[in-house]
Design a protein around this motif. Structure first.
Motif, PDB file in Angstrom:
ATOM      1  N   MET A  22       0.838  -1.192   0.000  1.00 43.60           N
ATOM      2  CA  MET A  22       0.000   0.000   0.000  1.00 43.60           C
ATOM      3  C   MET A  22       0.875   1.244   0.000  1.00 43.60           C
ATOM      4  O   MET A  22       1.995   1.230   0.497  1.00 43.60           O
ATOM      5  CB  MET A  22      -0.907   0.051   1.236  1.00 43.60           C
ATOM      6  N   GLN A  23       0.311   2.313  -0.537  1.00 42.40           N
ATOM      7  CA  GLN A  23       0.985   3.603  -0.484  1.00 42.40           C
ATOM      8  C   GLN A  23      -0.028   4.676  -0.112  1.00 42.40           C
ATOM      9  O   GLN A  23      -1.099   4.775  -0.725  1.00 42.40           O
ATOM     10  CB  GLN A  23       1.630   3.944  -1.819  1.00 42.40           C
ATOM     11  N   LEU A  24       0.281   5.456   0.916  1.00 39.83           N
ATOM     12  CA  LEU A  24      -0.531   6.598   1.292  1.00 39.83           C
ATOM     13  C   LEU A  24       0.003   7.810   0.545  1.00 39.83           C
ATOM     14  O   LEU A  24       1.198   8.108   0.597  1.00 39.83           O
ATOM     15  CB  LEU A  24      -0.458   6.840   2.800  1.00 39.83           C
ATOM     16  N   VAL A  25      -0.871   8.481  -0.185  1.00 40.17           N
ATOM     17  CA  VAL A  25      -0.485   9.675  -0.945  1.00 40.17           C
ATOM     18  C   VAL A  25      -1.162  10.871  -0.305  1.00 40.17           C
ATOM     19  O   VAL A  25      -2.398  10.984  -0.316  1.00 40.17           O
ATOM     20  CB  VAL A  25      -0.898   9.544  -2.424  1.00 40.17           C
ATOM     21  N   LEU A  26      -0.371  11.777   0.259  1.00 39.85           N
ATOM     22  CA  LEU A  26      -0.896  12.908   1.018  1.00 39.85           C
ATOM     23  C   LEU A  26      -0.679  14.226   0.284  1.00 39.85           C
ATOM     24  O   LEU A  26       0.433  14.529  -0.168  1.00 39.85           O
ATOM     25  CB  LEU A  26      -0.219  12.975   2.395  1.00 39.85           C
ATOM     26  N   ASP A  27      -1.742  14.983   0.183  1.00 44.71           N
ATOM     27  CA  ASP A  27      -1.695  16.339  -0.385  1.00 44.71           C
ATOM     28  C   ASP A  27      -1.098  17.285   0.656  1.00 44.71           C
ATOM     29  O   ASP A  27      -1.613  17.419   1.767  1.00 44.71           O
ATOM     30  CB  ASP A  27      -3.132  16.745  -0.735  1.00 44.71           C
ATOM     31  N   VAL A  28       0.031  17.923   0.312  1.00 46.84           N
ATOM     32  CA  VAL A  28       0.671  18.884   1.210  1.00 46.84           C
ATOM     33  C   VAL A  28       0.702  20.257   0.535  1.00 46.84           C
ATOM     34  O   VAL A  28       1.590  21.079   0.768  1.00 46.84           O
ATOM     35  CB  VAL A  28       2.099  18.423   1.594  1.00 46.84           C
ATOM     36  N   SER A  29      -0.268  20.529  -0.335  1.00 48.20           N
ATOM     37  CA  SER A  29      -0.323  21.808  -1.039  1.00 48.20           C
ATOM     38  C   SER A  29      -0.735  22.936  -0.087  1.00 48.20           C
ATOM     39  O   SER A  29      -1.131  22.692   1.064  1.00 48.20           O
ATOM     40  CB  SER A  29      -1.314  21.721  -2.203  1.00 48.20           C
ATOM     41  N   GLY A  30      -0.677  24.152  -0.584  1.00 47.31           N
ATOM     42  CA  GLY A  30      -0.929  25.321   0.254  1.00 47.31           C
ATOM     43  C   GLY A  30      -2.290  25.336   0.920  1.00 47.31           C
ATOM     44  O   GLY A  30      -2.457  25.879   2.029  1.00 47.31           O
ATOM     45  N   GLN A  54       5.522  19.460 -10.879  1.00 50.77           N
ATOM     46  CA  GLN A  54       6.387  18.288 -10.812  1.00 50.77           C
ATOM     47  C   GLN A  54       6.717  17.923  -9.372  1.00 50.77           C
ATOM     48  O   GLN A  54       7.508  17.010  -9.114  1.00 50.77           O
ATOM     49  CB  GLN A  54       7.698  18.561 -11.574  1.00 50.77           C
ATOM     50  N   ASP A  55       6.078  18.590  -8.424  1.00 45.89           N
ATOM     51  CA  ASP A  55       6.436  18.489  -7.015  1.00 45.89           C
ATOM     52  C   ASP A  55       5.735  17.299  -6.343  1.00 45.89           C
ATOM     53  O   ASP A  55       4.669  17.435  -5.739  1.00 45.89           O
ATOM     54  CB  ASP A  55       6.068  19.797  -6.310  1.00 45.89           C
ATOM     55  N   THR A  56       6.336  16.144  -6.437  1.00 47.65           N
ATOM     56  CA  THR A  56       5.857  14.956  -5.715  1.00 47.65           C
ATOM     57  C   THR A  56       7.052  14.083  -5.367  1.00 47.65           C
ATOM     58  O   THR A  56       7.947  13.883  -6.202  1.00 47.65           O
ATOM     59  CB  THR A  56       4.815  14.164  -6.529  1.00 47.65           C
ATOM     60  N   GLN A  57       7.094  13.607  -4.126  1.00 53.28           N
ATOM     61  CA  GLN A  57       8.216  12.796  -3.641  1.00 53.28           C
ATOM     62  C   GLN A  57       7.702  11.658  -2.778  1.00 53.28           C
ATOM     63  O   GLN A  57       6.669  11.765  -2.113  1.00 53.28           O
ATOM     64  CB  GLN A  57       9.192  13.629  -2.792  1.00 53.28           C
ATOM     65  N   GLN A  58       8.454  10.561  -2.787  1.00 52.89           N
ATOM     66  CA  GLN A  58       8.172   9.457  -1.883  1.00 52.89           C
ATOM     67  C   GLN A  58       9.042   9.654  -0.648  1.00 52.89           C
ATOM     68  O   GLN A  58      10.268   9.590  -0.722  1.00 52.89           O
ATOM     69  CB  GLN A  58       8.471   8.119  -2.557  1.00 52.89           C
ATOM     70  N   ILE A  59       8.413   9.883   0.498  1.00 56.35           N
ATOM     71  CA  ILE A  59       9.191  10.165   1.717  1.00 56.35           C
ATOM     72  C   ILE A  59       9.401   8.899   2.553  1.00 56.35           C
ATOM     73  O   ILE A  59      10.288   8.882   3.418  1.00 56.35           O
ATOM     74  CB  ILE A  59       8.515  11.255   2.573  1.00 56.35           C
ATOM     75  N   VAL A  60       8.613   7.866   2.309  1.00 61.29           N
ATOM     76  CA  VAL A  60       8.829   6.565   2.959  1.00 61.29           C
ATOM     77  C   VAL A  60       8.695   5.496   1.881  1.00 61.29           C
ATOM     78  O   VAL A  60       7.630   5.361   1.271  1.00 61.29           O
ATOM     79  CB  VAL A  60       7.800   6.306   4.088  1.00 61.29           C
ATOM     80  N   PRO A  61       9.754   4.732   1.600  1.00 58.52           N
ATOM     81  CA  PRO A  61       9.671   3.710   0.535  1.00 58.52           C
ATOM     82  C   PRO A  61       8.720   2.583   0.924  1.00 58.52           C
ATOM     83  O   PRO A  61       8.509   2.297   2.108  1.00 58.52           O
ATOM     84  CB  PRO A  61      11.112   3.216   0.397  1.00 58.52           C
ATOM     85  N   VAL A  62       8.141   1.934  -0.089  1.00 60.21           N
ATOM     86  CA  VAL A  62       7.213   0.831   0.155  1.00 60.21           C
ATOM     87  C   VAL A  62       8.001  -0.362   0.686  1.00 60.21           C
ATOM     88  O   VAL A  62       8.922  -0.857   0.034  1.00 60.21           O
ATOM     89  CB  VAL A  62       6.468   0.445  -1.135  1.00 60.21           C
ATOM     90  N   GLY A  63       7.632  -0.822   1.869  1.00 63.15           N
ATOM     91  CA  GLY A  63       8.304  -1.953   2.495  1.00 63.15           C
ATOM     92  C   GLY A  63       7.875  -2.058   3.936  1.00 63.15           C
ATOM     93  O   GLY A  63       6.987  -1.319   4.394  1.00 63.15           O
ATOM     94  N   PRO A  64       8.466  -2.993   4.690  1.00 67.08           N
ATOM     95  CA  PRO A  64       8.162  -3.086   6.119  1.00 67.08           C
ATOM     96  C   PRO A  64       8.388  -1.736   6.788  1.00 67.08           C
ATOM     97  O   PRO A  64       9.400  -1.067   6.557  1.00 67.08           O
ATOM     98  CB  PRO A  64       9.155  -4.140   6.630  1.00 67.08           C
ATOM     99  N   VAL A  65       7.450  -1.315   7.619  1.00 63.00           N
ATOM    100  CA  VAL A  65       7.450   0.058   8.107  1.00 63.00           C
ATOM    101  C   VAL A  65       8.465   0.254   9.232  1.00 63.00           C
ATOM    102  O   VAL A  65       8.466  -0.485  10.220  1.00 63.00           O
ATOM    103  CB  VAL A  65       6.050   0.447   8.606  1.00 63.00           C
TER     104      VAL A  65
END
Length: 461
Positions: free
Chosen positions: A37-45, A97-108
């Motif tokens: 799973m991947q959580l995608v969070l909006d951190v826009s203004g 173009q501003d999107t980044q993966q801050i935690v890679p998919v894997g055991p947390v």
């Protein structure tokens, strides 16, 4: 189709079904892969807005994410991607173009994840479409479904790519990607976009207006994914006729169908088996009102055996129908189950004519023709394979294209044939006459006795 029937279909598909010799049919196998799973969070203004109980949306999301990270069950590979988190300027080309993966998919790594979440500050644009594409790449491919949970408070501000088109594109690639969406605002435009994204991939849409609600919703999605990720539908491509159609065993399958198209599939069936099939089509784009779907079981020679239908008028997001057929005597029947879960029964005997009055050359409704009766009449033997045909009567609305096709889910089950139980009849000929005479005599005696009693009581009163 009910949850019980769906679970039964999946279990049979996992255990395997004995089928006729020949080309091995498609079928979904159980897998031991971890849920990804991947959580995608909006951190826009816009996440600075203090909409939720006086807190900013960002503060609410951070608190909820921390709770979710603590509650992630073992055996889950979880990642976190953000959008609009780093570029504070006005250059849209850069901001989109501003999107980044801050935690890679894997055991947390819970400490690492919480530290990354705590550092987030509302910043820039809202490139939802791009973030979904990148999140799909992060999750990779495999035998199980990949799931994305998109949390946002606004529309995509960077289209193209339009996030709905991206969701359809990802679903059409057969990557088994499901996107669930969570809205942090009740804005109608945001809701429409999130519903579209979820519907295109078979996901769900919901809203959250507090940190507790948001944490609960995400945890529910994680728990639900744990229960269902091994039951991913098998990707299959239907053909334009029965001859070239893919051969299917019992299981759950997914495909795409364009507007007003017919998709053909084949199912091997023994004389002692009953075929149970259902289909659902998700309305993942605007369509004109008054539409329907049709599922038919057809003999390889082209004769229709039975059908199920469902129709809508713009008030539902999914249309579903099903059918049942077997070659044994008195077991040809149709279950036409619509969104309300009701099953039509035409005459109380389990036989349903849902054919709209169509008949075969002998004048028998095509939905209730017995294969055994056909054999006895010398017309044709029961088929070793039955063709399933999925058709629809959708038409695009509002400029919506028909590519990729609408997502469909087809379930197939093969069980032991079970004749419809005989109902207690009144008999026929002299037996019927005797039964009716006795019933009339008893009724007359009782009526006369009650009348006399009532008259006597009334006079005495």
């Amino acid at each position: 189709m009910t949850i019980r029937r769906t679970a039964q279909v999946v279990l049979i598909g996992l255990l395997g079904v004995i089928i006729l010799p020949g080309t091995p049919p498609a079928g979904a196998d159980e897998t031991t892969e971890n849920l990804r799973m991947q959580l995608v969070l909006d951190v826009s203004g816009s996440m600075r807005e203090p909409d939720m109980n006086g807190q900013t949306r960002m503060a609410v999301a951070q608190r909820a994410f921390n709770e979710v990270v603590d509650a992630v069950p073992a055996g889950t590979d979880l990642g976190i991607r953000v959008l609009g988190a780093t570029y504070p300027g006005d250059d849209k080309a850069l901001g989109c173009q501003d999107t980044q993966q801050i935690v890679p998919v894997g055991p947390v790594d819970r400490d690492q994840a919480k530290a990354a979440i705590a550092s987030l500050r509302p910043t820039g644009f809202t490139p939802i479409g791009l973030a979904l594409r990148e999140a799909a790449k992060d999750l990779g491919s495999g035998e199980t479904a990949r799931r994305i949970v998109l949390i946002t408070d606004g529309e995509d501000t960077c289209a193209p790519p339009d996030p709905c088109d991206v969701a359809r594109e990802l679903a059409a690639q057969g990557t088994r990607l499901i996107v669930d969406t969570l809205g942090l605002t009740l804005d109608d435009k945001v809701r429409q976009q999130l519903v579209c994204i979820a519907g295109a991939t078979g996901g769900t849409y919901t809203t959250a207006q507090s940190a507790d609600q948001l944490a609960d919703r995400i945890n529910q999605l994680v728990d639900r994914a744990q229960d269902t990720y091994t039951r991913t539908p098998e990707l299959v491509t239907g053909s334009t006729d029965c001859t070239a159609a893919p051969l299917l065993a019992a299981g759950v399958y997914t495909d795409r169908e364009r507007f007003e198209e017919h998709r053909w599939y084949r199912v091997p069936i023994r004389a002692d088996q009953e075929l149970r099939a259902s289909v659902s089509i998700a309305l993942d784009r605007p369509v004109n009102r008054d539409y329907g779907i049709l599922l038919r079981a057809v003999h390889p020679n082209g004769r229709e055996l039975v059908r199920g239908t469902d129709a809508g008028s713009g008030r539902t997001d999914v249309l579903s129908t099903g059918l049942r057929w077997s070659a044994g005597p008195d077991t040809d029947r149709t279950d036409d189950t619509g969104p309300d879960g009701d099953t039509d029964r035409a005459d109380g005997t389990g036989q349903t004519d849902d054919t709209g009055g169509t008949s075969d050359p002998a004048g028998t409704p095509s939905g209730t023709v017995s294969a055994a009766a056909s054999t006895a009449a010398g017309t044709e033997p029961p088929p070793a394979e039955v063709c399933l045909v999925v058709s629809n009567s959708f038409a695009a609305a509002g400029g919506a294209g028909d590519a990729p096709g609408m997502p469909i889910e087809l379930t197939v089950d093969l069980v032991a044939a079970s004749p419809t139980p005989d109902s207690p009849g009144l008999g026929r000929g002299w037996l019927l006459l005797v039964v009716l005479s006795l019933a009339g005599l008893v009724t007359g005696v009782l009526a006369g006795w009650l009348t006399r009693w009532w008259t006597t009581v009334w006079k005495e009163s």
